[in-house]
Enzyme design. Structure first.
Site, PDB file in Angstrom:
ATOM      1  N   LYS A  11       2.580  -7.224   8.177  1.00  0.00           N
ATOM      2  CA  LYS A  11       2.431  -5.899   7.579  1.00  0.00           C
ATOM      3  C   LYS A  11       3.551  -5.029   8.126  1.00  0.00           C
ATOM      4  O   LYS A  11       3.604  -4.742   9.312  1.00  0.00           O
ATOM      5  CB  LYS A  11       1.068  -5.314   7.933  1.00  0.00           C
ATOM      6  CG  LYS A  11       0.757  -4.010   7.249  1.00  0.00           C
ATOM      7  CD  LYS A  11      -0.682  -3.600   7.555  1.00  0.00           C
ATOM      8  CE  LYS A  11      -1.124  -2.456   6.705  1.00  0.00           C
ATOM      9  NZ  LYS A  11      -2.553  -2.148   6.931  1.00  0.00           N
ATOM     10  N   VAL A  26       4.143  -2.678   3.335  1.00  0.00           N
ATOM     11  CA  VAL A  26       4.304  -3.865   2.494  1.00  0.00           C
ATOM     12  C   VAL A  26       3.862  -5.044   3.345  1.00  0.00           C
ATOM     13  O   VAL A  26       4.153  -5.100   4.540  1.00  0.00           O
ATOM     14  CB  VAL A  26       5.775  -4.050   2.050  1.00  0.00           C
ATOM     15  CG1 VAL A  26       5.938  -5.316   1.232  1.00  0.00           C
ATOM     16  CG2 VAL A  26       6.262  -2.843   1.258  1.00  0.00           C
ATOM     17  N   VAL A  27       3.145  -5.988   2.735  1.00  0.00           N
ATOM     18  CA  VAL A  27       2.680  -7.164   3.457  1.00  0.00           C
ATOM     19  C   VAL A  27       3.428  -8.383   2.925  1.00  0.00           C
ATOM     20  O   VAL A  27       3.508  -8.593   1.711  1.00  0.00           O
ATOM     21  CB  VAL A  27       1.157  -7.354   3.312  1.00  0.00           C
ATOM     22  CG1 VAL A  27       0.690  -8.578   4.110  1.00  0.00           C
ATOM     23  CG2 VAL A  27       0.409  -6.102   3.763  1.00  0.00           C
ATOM     24  N   GLY A  37       0.843  -1.178   0.000  1.00  0.00           N
ATOM     25  CA  GLY A  37       0.000   0.000   0.000  1.00  0.00           C
ATOM     26  C   GLY A  37       0.879   1.228   0.000  1.00  0.00           C
ATOM     27  O   GLY A  37       2.096   1.140  -0.207  1.00  0.00           O
ATOM     28  N   PHE A  48       1.825   3.037   2.477  1.00  0.00           N
ATOM     29  CA  PHE A  48       2.722   3.163   3.619  1.00  0.00           C
ATOM     30  C   PHE A  48       3.241   1.826   4.145  1.00  0.00           C
ATOM     31  O   PHE A  48       3.928   1.794   5.160  1.00  0.00           O
ATOM     32  CB  PHE A  48       1.999   3.889   4.766  1.00  0.00           C
ATOM     33  CG  PHE A  48       1.386   5.192   4.340  1.00  0.00           C
ATOM     34  CD1 PHE A  48       2.194   6.287   4.056  1.00  0.00           C
ATOM     35  CD2 PHE A  48       0.017   5.320   4.193  1.00  0.00           C
ATOM     36  CE1 PHE A  48       1.645   7.488   3.652  1.00  0.00           C
ATOM     37  CE2 PHE A  48      -0.546   6.524   3.790  1.00  0.00           C
ATOM     38  CZ  PHE A  48       0.266   7.613   3.519  1.00  0.00           C
ATOM     39  N   ASP A  87     -13.716   2.498   5.372  1.00  0.00           N
ATOM     40  CA  ASP A  87     -13.020   2.245   4.117  1.00  0.00           C
ATOM     41  C   ASP A  87     -13.304   0.833   3.599  1.00  0.00           C
ATOM     42  O   ASP A  87     -12.390   0.107   3.241  1.00  0.00           O
ATOM     43  CB  ASP A  87     -11.513   2.455   4.326  1.00  0.00           C
ATOM     44  CG  ASP A  87     -10.752   2.502   3.011  1.00  0.00           C
ATOM     45  OD1 ASP A  87     -11.358   2.837   1.977  1.00  0.00           O
ATOM     46  OD2 ASP A  87      -9.549   2.188   3.027  1.00  0.00           O
TER      47      ASP A  87
END
Length: 147
Positions: free
Chosen positions: A43, A27-28, A23, A25, A136
Site C-alpha cells: 500500500k 494505491v495498492v 483509494g 490517498f 469502517d
C-alpha cells in the site's frame, strides 16, 4: 528505496507488479519478495495528500497493525519510508475482499456466509480485546476472509 529495474519497479526487497486497488490517498500493488518470492500487497501512500489528522490516523493504524497478530486480521509485514511516501507491506489476500467474492460468486450460501461472519466476529473480538474498534466495516475491508 524505490527504483526501476529492467524487470519493473523495486520497493525495498520487493519487486512491484500490477495495481490491485486504489483509494483516495493510496494505491495498492501486488509484489513479490526478491529472494523468497513471497507474495505481498504494498500500500503506497503519498503523505502530501494527507492532512495532519489523516497522518496521525495512519500512524495509529500502523501502530495497531504492528502489534495485532490474528489470522482474520491482515498482517503488516514491513514499513518502507521514502521521501514523501510510505509503503505498507501487507499480507496478500489472493481471494480478494468480500465484495470481490460476492461479485465472482453471486449469491452466497448460508454455510459460507456463516463461515465469513464467524471469521469477521473473531477478528472484531481481537480488536475489542485490545480496546479497539473498527469504524469502517464494509465488504471491501481486508479482514482475511479467504487465505
Amino acid at each position: 528505496m524505490a527504483q526501476a529495474t529492467g524487470r519493473g519497479r523495486v520497493v525495498g526487497d520487493y519487486l512491484v507488479g500490477g495495481q490491485i486497488g486504489s483509494g483516495s490517498f493510496s494505491v495498492v500493488w501486488h509484489a513479490r519478495h526478491r529472494v523468497h518470492g513471497t507474495q505481498v500487497a504494498i500500500k503506497e501512500i503519498v503523505m502530501g495528500r494527507l492532512n495532519k489528522k489523516l497522518q496521525e490516523s495512519l500512524m495509529s493504524e500502523v501502530s495497531i497493525l504492528k502489534r495485532i497478530n490474528h489470522p482474520n486480521i491482515i498482517r503488516l509485514h514491513d514499513i518502507i519510508e521514502m521521501p514523501g511516501k510510505i509503503h505498507l507491506v501487507l499480507e496478500y489476500c489472493k481471494g480478494g475482499d468480500l465484495s470481490m467474492y460476492i461479485t465472482r460468486n453471486g449469491s452466497v450460501h448460508e454455510a459460507t456466509a456463516k463461515h465469513f461472519m464467524q471469521q469477521l466476529a473473531a477478528g472484531l473480538k481481537v480488536l475489542r480485546d485490545n480496546n479497539l474498534i473498527h469504524r469502517d466495516l464494509k465488504p471491501q475491508v481486508q479482514f482475511i476472509l479467504f487465505g
